[in-house]
Motif scaffolding. Structure first.
Motif, PDB file in Angstrom:
ATOM      1  N   GLY A  66       0.804   4.031  -2.877  1.00 57.80           N
ATOM      2  CA  GLY A  66       0.570   5.412  -2.462  1.00 57.80           C
ATOM      3  C   GLY A  66       1.697   6.328  -2.865  1.00 57.80           C
ATOM      4  O   GLY A  66       1.461   7.461  -3.325  1.00 57.80           O
ATOM      5  N   ALA A  67       2.937   5.867  -2.721  1.00 59.70           N
ATOM      6  CA  ALA A  67       4.072   6.705  -3.100  1.00 59.70           C
ATOM      7  C   ALA A  67       4.046   7.014  -4.589  1.00 59.70           C
ATOM      8  O   ALA A  67       4.415   8.118  -5.011  1.00 59.70           O
ATOM      9  N   TRP A  68       3.604   6.070  -5.392  1.00 58.77           N
ATOM     10  CA  TRP A  68       3.582   6.297  -6.840  1.00 58.77           C
ATOM     11  C   TRP A  68       2.610   7.410  -7.225  1.00 58.77           C
ATOM     12  O   TRP A  68       2.945   8.287  -8.019  1.00 58.77           O
TER      13      TRP A  68
ATOM     14  N   ALA B 114      -4.794   0.831  -5.880  1.00 56.05           N
ATOM     15  CA  ALA B 114      -5.262  -0.544  -5.713  1.00 56.05           C
ATOM     16  C   ALA B 114      -4.511  -1.496  -6.643  1.00 56.05           C
ATOM     17  O   ALA B 114      -4.086  -2.585  -6.233  1.00 56.05           O
ATOM     18  N   VAL B 115      -4.317  -1.079  -7.899  1.00 56.89           N
ATOM     19  CA  VAL B 115      -3.610  -1.933  -8.862  1.00 56.89           C
ATOM     20  C   VAL B 115      -2.157  -2.134  -8.438  1.00 56.89           C
ATOM     21  O   VAL B 115      -1.635  -3.260  -8.428  1.00 56.89           O
ATOM     22  N   LEU B 116      -1.472  -1.046  -8.078  1.00 57.70           N
ATOM     23  CA  LEU B 116      -0.071  -1.162  -7.682  1.00 57.70           C
ATOM     24  C   LEU B 116       0.081  -1.916  -6.364  1.00 57.70           C
ATOM     25  O   LEU B 116       1.051  -2.658  -6.172  1.00 57.70           O
ATOM     26  N   THR B 117      -0.846  -1.718  -5.448  1.00 54.62           N
ATOM     27  CA  THR B 117      -0.798  -2.479  -4.195  1.00 54.62           C
ATOM     28  C   THR B 117      -0.949  -3.970  -4.467  1.00 54.62           C
ATOM     29  O   THR B 117      -0.189  -4.795  -3.933  1.00 54.62           O
ATOM     30  N   ALA B 118      -1.889  -4.328  -5.315  1.00 48.91           N
ATOM     31  CA  ALA B 118      -2.122  -5.751  -5.613  1.00 48.91           C
ATOM     32  C   ALA B 118      -0.926  -6.365  -6.332  1.00 48.91           C
ATOM     33  O   ALA B 118      -0.495  -7.477  -5.996  1.00 48.91           O
ATOM     34  N   THR B 119      -0.392  -5.678  -7.334  1.00 47.93           N
ATOM     35  CA  THR B 119       0.732  -6.239  -8.074  1.00 47.93           C
ATOM     36  C   THR B 119       1.977  -6.355  -7.200  1.00 47.93           C
ATOM     37  O   THR B 119       2.700  -7.354  -7.274  1.00 47.93           O
ATOM     38  N   THR B 120       2.248  -5.355  -6.363  1.00 50.03           N
ATOM     39  CA  THR B 120       3.399  -5.441  -5.469  1.00 50.03           C
ATOM     40  C   THR B 120       3.227  -6.587  -4.482  1.00 50.03           C
ATOM     41  O   THR B 120       4.170  -7.346  -4.220  1.00 50.03           O
ATOM     42  N   PHE B 121       2.046  -6.732  -3.933  1.00 48.37           N
ATOM     43  CA  PHE B 121       1.757  -7.798  -2.969  1.00 48.37           C
ATOM     44  C   PHE B 121       1.954  -9.177  -3.599  1.00 48.37           C
ATOM     45  O   PHE B 121       2.591 -10.064  -3.004  1.00 48.37           O
TER      46      PHE B 121
ATOM     47  N   LEU C  43       0.831  -1.206   0.000  1.00 45.64           N
ATOM     48  CA  LEU C  43       0.000   0.000   0.000  1.00 45.64           C
ATOM     49  C   LEU C  43       0.866   1.257   0.000  1.00 45.64           C
ATOM     50  O   LEU C  43       0.556   2.231  -0.697  1.00 45.64           O
ATOM     51  N   ALA C  44       1.955   1.244   0.764  1.00 49.52           N
ATOM     52  CA  ALA C  44       2.878   2.384   0.743  1.00 49.52           C
ATOM     53  C   ALA C  44       3.505   2.549  -0.635  1.00 49.52           C
ATOM     54  O   ALA C  44       3.751   3.670  -1.093  1.00 49.52           O
TER      55      ALA C  44
ATOM     56  N   SER D 236      -9.628  11.569  -6.334  1.00 48.87           N
ATOM     57  CA  SER D 236     -10.297  11.112  -7.551  1.00 48.87           C
ATOM     58  C   SER D 236     -10.279   9.585  -7.627  1.00 48.87           C
ATOM     59  O   SER D 236      -9.396   8.926  -7.063  1.00 48.87           O
ATOM     60  N   PRO D 237     -11.242   8.997  -8.332  1.00 45.37           N
ATOM     61  CA  PRO D 237     -11.250   7.531  -8.494  1.00 45.37           C
ATOM     62  C   PRO D 237      -9.987   7.001  -9.153  1.00 45.37           C
ATOM     63  O   PRO D 237      -9.577   5.871  -8.895  1.00 45.37           O
TER      64      PRO D 237
END
Length: 475
Positions: A167-169, A197-204, A163-164, A189-190
């Motif tokens: 968020g940083a991106w 959400a996409v970057l959090t999921a892919t990083t995870f 998530l970090a 904004s959405p």
């Protein structure tokens, strides 16, 4: 084979890899690079940079809405995207240079997949224990309270890191403090939430579960790197002429190499390979096997370097009993010098273009419908759309003039003056008329070359664009 027998599988199931903790100079280097790169990534959007009241104060900002890229004192406008293209070319040439000199050193130390996987493995080791403890937990088929607690704790920490990361991106594309407040208050904004959400999921998933599979199957670089390497490329390799035959214990009268087949190099490898089998596509040249092997060599009283950075040309020399070439000779060779020259050339070109660019620019677009207008007094008028670009942080008064033929005069639509005010860091579209008196050479000729000049009355910057004046002979 019986008709009822199942068809053999063409794909082997993935074997999870649990690298063992290792200490040494290359592991310390990887920790240093991890903290530096992640520190830059997470903290850079929060650095402030004063550009004046009219411009954002974020040091690094990719303002897509305002069509600007800000990097400390550098501002990139849409028409200057060649700077970004140049940086991408430099990045590619740099990758070629380092690969030709040191193999997949980028993959082993600074690739984002490697960095985040390293961090996720460190979290996993901190929660579950070192390799043997993690193996026992993995092989435990029955889920009990302890296994559930350890896995949920690990996944929660992974999710916080992911998530970090997402968020940083997004903070690079908007004012970081403002966006952070909007994210917390659910007013962002959405697009921001979707991107996170996409970057959090892919990083995870990539850092926690896919890991080396991304390097082996999703990344094209392992397949391209062979074209960048030659027999003088330094890469992690095993010295079989010194290590073989490898045995745990040697019966009396038999010879043995320095390798005692302890599997330390395999147990620490994040790709799960055996470097003693030679160069393999999966090897990311992280050198952790060097640290592990050097530690074992020190314990059994053998010299370090059984596994080391070396080139193919060193093998023939060492087998013949000769010392390997100095590292500098492996690095300074025609291929690497050509890459360095190209890389430096692109860099110098970008620096030159950056320092010579003006803070005042213009574009001139002749209005072609009609090509010219004959006024009531017989004079001929051409119309142009002039777009003025003020790249400074202050409002500028811009004076326009024309050169080319002394009879041609310049007029601004909607103004009796020949100057306009342009807001800071903005463009201004001004319609301009060029008028040639009746009977003059430009009025009667088919076309006359002219030059429209602009000058900042406050800053002194000047710029021009060449265009043409169309006369009656064009009919």
């Amino acid at each position: 084979m019986s008709d009822n027998s199942p068809a053999p599988s063409l794909y082997a199931a993935r074997e999870p890899i649990f690298p063992k903790r290792v200490y040494g100079r290359f592991r310390n280097l990887k920790w240093f690079i991890l903290f530096v790169t992640l520190g830059i990534y997470y903290l850079l959007p929060w650095i402030r940079w004063d550009r004046g009241d009219a411009l954002p104060d974020q040091a690094v900002l990719l303002d897509l809405a305002g069509r600007r890229f800000y990097f400390f004192w550098i501002e990139i406008w849409p028409h200057e995207f060649y700077f970004v293209a140049g940086l991408l070319i430099m990045a590619g040439l740099g990758l070629f240079l380092f690969t030709s000199a040191l193999g997949r050193v980028w993959c082993g130390y600074t690739c984002p997949q490697t960095v985040w996987t390293d961090l996720f493995i460190a979290v996993e080791r901190w929660v579950e224990g070192d390799r043997n403890a993690r193996l026992r937990l993995h092989r435990q088929k029955k889920w009990d309270l302890r296994k559930a607690r350890l896995n949920l704790t690990k996944w929660a920490l992974w999710l916080m890191i992911a998530l970090a990361t997402g968020g940083a991106w997004v903070f690079y594309f908007a004012d970081a403090p403002t966006l952070a407040r909007d994210l917390v208050t659910l007013n962002a904004s959405p697009v921001a939430y979707t991107t996170m959400a996409v970057l959090t999921a892919t990083t995870f998933v990539f850092g926690g579960f896919a890991r080396e599979q991304i390097c082996n199957y999703a990344c094209p670089w392992p397949r391209i790197q062979a074209a960048m390497m030659d027999e003088d490329t330094l890469t992690v390799a095993y010295r079989p002429w010194r290590g073989e035959p490898r045995k745990h214990a040697v019966p009396e009268g038999e010879t043995q190499g320095d390798c005692i087949d302890c599997m330390a190099c395999v147990n620490v490898c994040p790709a799960g390979i055996d470097i003693r089998d030679g160069q393999q596509l999966e090897c990311i040249t992280c050198a952790l096997c060097i640290d592990a092997c050097d530690d074992i060599m020190a314990k059994i009283g053998k010299p370090r370097g059984l596994i080391d950075y070396m080139a193919l040309t060193d093998e023939a020399a060492e087998r013949a009993g000769n010392p390997p070439k100095p590292i500098i000779k492996h690095i300074l060779r025609p291929r690497t010098m050509i890459y360095t020259a190209l890389w430096a050339g692109v860099g110098f070109a970008l620096m030159f273009a950056l320092f010579i660019r003006s803070d005042l620019e213009l574009t001139v677009a002749p209005v072609r419908n009609p090509i010219f207008v004959t006024l009531s007094d017989g004079s001929v008028r051409n119309t142009y759309d002039v777009r003025l670009r003020n790249k400074t942080a202050d409002q500028q008064t811009i004076r326009l003039s024309v050169k080319g033929h002394p009879s041609i005069r310049l007029q601004l639509e909607g103004s009796p003056y020949q100057s306009v005010d342009v807001a800071p860091d903005a463009t201004f579209l001004q319609r301009v008329y060029l008028v040639a008196p009746s009977g003059s050479e430009p009025a009667e000729a088919a076309r006359t070359e002219v030059r429209i000049w602009v000058e900042s009355l406050g800053g002194g910057d000047r710029a021009y664009r060449d265009t043409t004046f169309n006369g009656k002979a064009r009919q």
